[in-house]
Design an enzyme around this catalytic site. Structure first.
Site, PDB file in Angstrom:
ATOM      1  N   ARG A  45       0.841  -1.205   0.000  1.00  0.00           N
ATOM      2  CA  ARG A  45       0.000   0.000   0.000  1.00  0.00           C
ATOM      3  C   ARG A  45       0.875   1.254   0.000  1.00  0.00           C
ATOM      4  NH1 ARG A  45      -2.676  -3.473   3.650  1.00  0.00           N
ATOM      5  NH2 ARG A  45      -1.886  -2.415   5.512  1.00  0.00           N
ATOM      6  N   LYS A 135     -11.499  15.341   5.148  1.00  0.00           N
ATOM      7  CA  LYS A 135     -12.694  14.832   4.456  1.00  0.00           C
ATOM      8  C   LYS A 135     -13.520  13.958   5.387  1.00  0.00           C
ATOM      9  CE  LYS A 135     -13.498  11.060   1.885  1.00  0.00           C
ATOM     10  NZ  LYS A 135     -13.342  10.011   0.862  1.00  0.00           N
ATOM     11  N   GLU A 176     -18.787  15.867   2.385  1.00  0.00           N
ATOM     12  CA  GLU A 176     -19.159  14.914   1.332  1.00  0.00           C
ATOM     13  C   GLU A 176     -20.430  14.146   1.686  1.00  0.00           C
ATOM     14  OE1 GLU A 176     -16.203  11.889   0.439  1.00  0.00           O
ATOM     15  OE2 GLU A 176     -17.379  11.101  -1.205  1.00  0.00           O
ATOM     16  N   LYS A 218     -18.218  18.174  -1.610  1.00  0.00           N
ATOM     17  CA  LYS A 218     -17.888  17.040  -2.475  1.00  0.00           C
ATOM     18  C   LYS A 218     -19.149  16.202  -2.694  1.00  0.00           C
ATOM     19  CE  LYS A 218     -14.861  13.007  -2.820  1.00  0.00           C
ATOM     20  NZ  LYS A 218     -13.476  12.543  -2.684  1.00  0.00           N
TER      21      LYS A 218
HETATM   22  P1  13P Z   1     -14.643   7.759  -5.828  1.00  0.00           P
HETATM   23  O1  13P Z   1     -14.255   8.847  -6.786  1.00  0.00           O
HETATM   24  O2  13P Z   1     -13.992   6.435  -6.130  1.00  0.00           O
HETATM   25  O3  13P Z   1     -16.128   7.669  -5.624  1.00  0.00           O
HETATM   26  O4  13P Z   1     -14.022   8.146  -4.422  1.00  0.00           O
HETATM   27  C1  13P Z   1     -14.120   9.438  -3.986  1.00  0.00           C
HETATM   28  C2  13P Z   1     -14.179   9.451  -2.535  1.00  0.00           C
HETATM   29  O5  13P Z   1     -13.335  10.020  -1.894  1.00  0.00           O
HETATM   30  C3  13P Z   1     -15.286   8.773  -1.857  1.00  0.00           C
HETATM   31  O6  13P Z   1     -15.301   9.141  -0.512  1.00  0.00           O
END
Ligand code: 13P
Length: 350
Positions: A45, A135, A176, A218
């Protein structure tokens, strides 16, 4: 770089740039690796993230990268903390701070995202490690009867409390609320649910005193569920998405950075491009914060092998470049066929 939150938020949505979401948890990245037959270890990773972060020239299109807790504590093969590898390239390090979506009491098939306990101290620690934004992902599922009011309001409340804590601790919060693409729902149903979720989230942000100038949103795009038989055109997705955002996202928010959510990488680019080409006023920058849509091709090209590092970096650079263009409405299909300049994205050890 200026340390005030508005400047950091503005830098994250600078012209032609967007964010790399590389914050998959160990379990999620292991699932992604499994799909390519790549063994998931702490070392693999680390090597994978280092490959992405050291791609030469990526900073032309990538303003920030979201890390996972494991990654922000790791060092490059040359002994430099990975967060510093990013900032030396001119990419702002960010950190995922929620601790995951857990079953919501009273609603069998829904989740609430958790992680508020102890968050203030964790944010201070991450700031000390170089993170300048964070985030938190809330998950909203569509069925004939869902989402419930309980799910939307619990997740909106948690997002707002997280965002207020981030601003107190000098990190720009990325908020988000993801309406999932799973299921057979139509584009229209997605628009209704996304509208309701955004309305609830901005109401909660207002109640918690979050400064909208110092955050990014987001969201998902307004798009039919993966099992819906009627696929909307690129133009229809773009128009519905922009309409929904215009109706529900205040003008004080500096930027909107989409998640890709399971779209193919090219569709995610085409949709972003079309949204940026639509006429009419828009108050915010519109760009990307993609995970899979930036990484899938790179992960496949790398395949867990050292000898493929350059191929992986070329694939990542290529998608970053296409999405950078899409954030300006300047992406074309022809760009997909243009070869990546070998020197522009070769691996750099430090
Ligand atoms: P994806 O673009 O793969 O949906 O991932 C974005 C993300 O950070 C989801 O929390």
């Amino acid at each position: 770089m200026s340390e005030d939150l508005e400047s950091i938020a503005a830098a994250l949505v600078a012209d032609g740039k967007g964010i790399l979401a590389a914050d998959e948890s160990v379990a999620t990245l292991t699932r992604r690796f499994d799909a390519f037959g790549i063994q998931s270890t702490e070392q693999s990773r680390r090597a994978y993230r280092e490959m992405l972060f050291t791609t030469r020239g990526a900073a032309e299109f990538i303003s920030g990268a979201i890390l996972y807790d494991e990654t922000i504590r790791q060092e490059s093969s040359g002994g430099t903390p990975l967060a510093q590898v990013l900032s030396r390239q001119g990419i702002v390090p960010g950190i995922k701070v929620d601790t995951g979506a857990n079953p919501l009491a009273g609603s069998a098939d829904e989740t609430v995202t958790e992680g508020l306990d102890g968050l203030r101290d964790r944010l201070a620690e991450y700031h000390g490690m170089g993170a300048r934004f964070a985030k938190w992902r809330a998950v909203i599922r569509i069925t004939d009867t869902l989402p419930s009011v309980a799910c939307v309001s619990a997740n909106a409340h948690a997002l707002a409390r997280y965002a207020a804590l981030c601003q107190e601790q000098h990190l720009v919060p990325i908020v988000e609320p993801e309406v999932l693409m799973n299921g057979p729902h139509t584009t229209e149903r997605c628009e209704d649910v996304a509208a309701m979720a955004l309305h609830a989230v901005f109401h909660a942000l207002f109640e918690q005193g979050v400064a909208l100038e110092s955050m990014l949103l987001k969201p998902n795009m307004v798009i039919a569920g993966m099992e819906c038989s009627r696929r909307a055109s690129v133009q229809e997705v773009a128009s519905a998405t922009l309409r929904c955002l215009r109706r529900h996202v205040p003008a004080a928010v500096p930027g909107i950075v989409f998640l890709s959510g399971g779209q193919t990488d090219r569709m995610a680019t085409a949709h972003l491009n079309e949204i940026n080409r639509l006429p009419g006023p828009r108050a915010w920058k519109i760009s990307f914060s993609y995970g899979r849509a930036l990484q899938d091709a790179a992960m496949g090209a790398w395949h867990g092998r050292d000898e493929n590092l350059t191929a992986g970096q070329h694939a990542f650079y290529h998608r970053a470049r296409c999405n950078g263009a899409a954030s300006l409405g300047k992406y074309t299909e022809e760009m997909e066929a243009e070869p990546v300049n070998a020197r522009s994205s070769e691996h750099r050890r430090d």
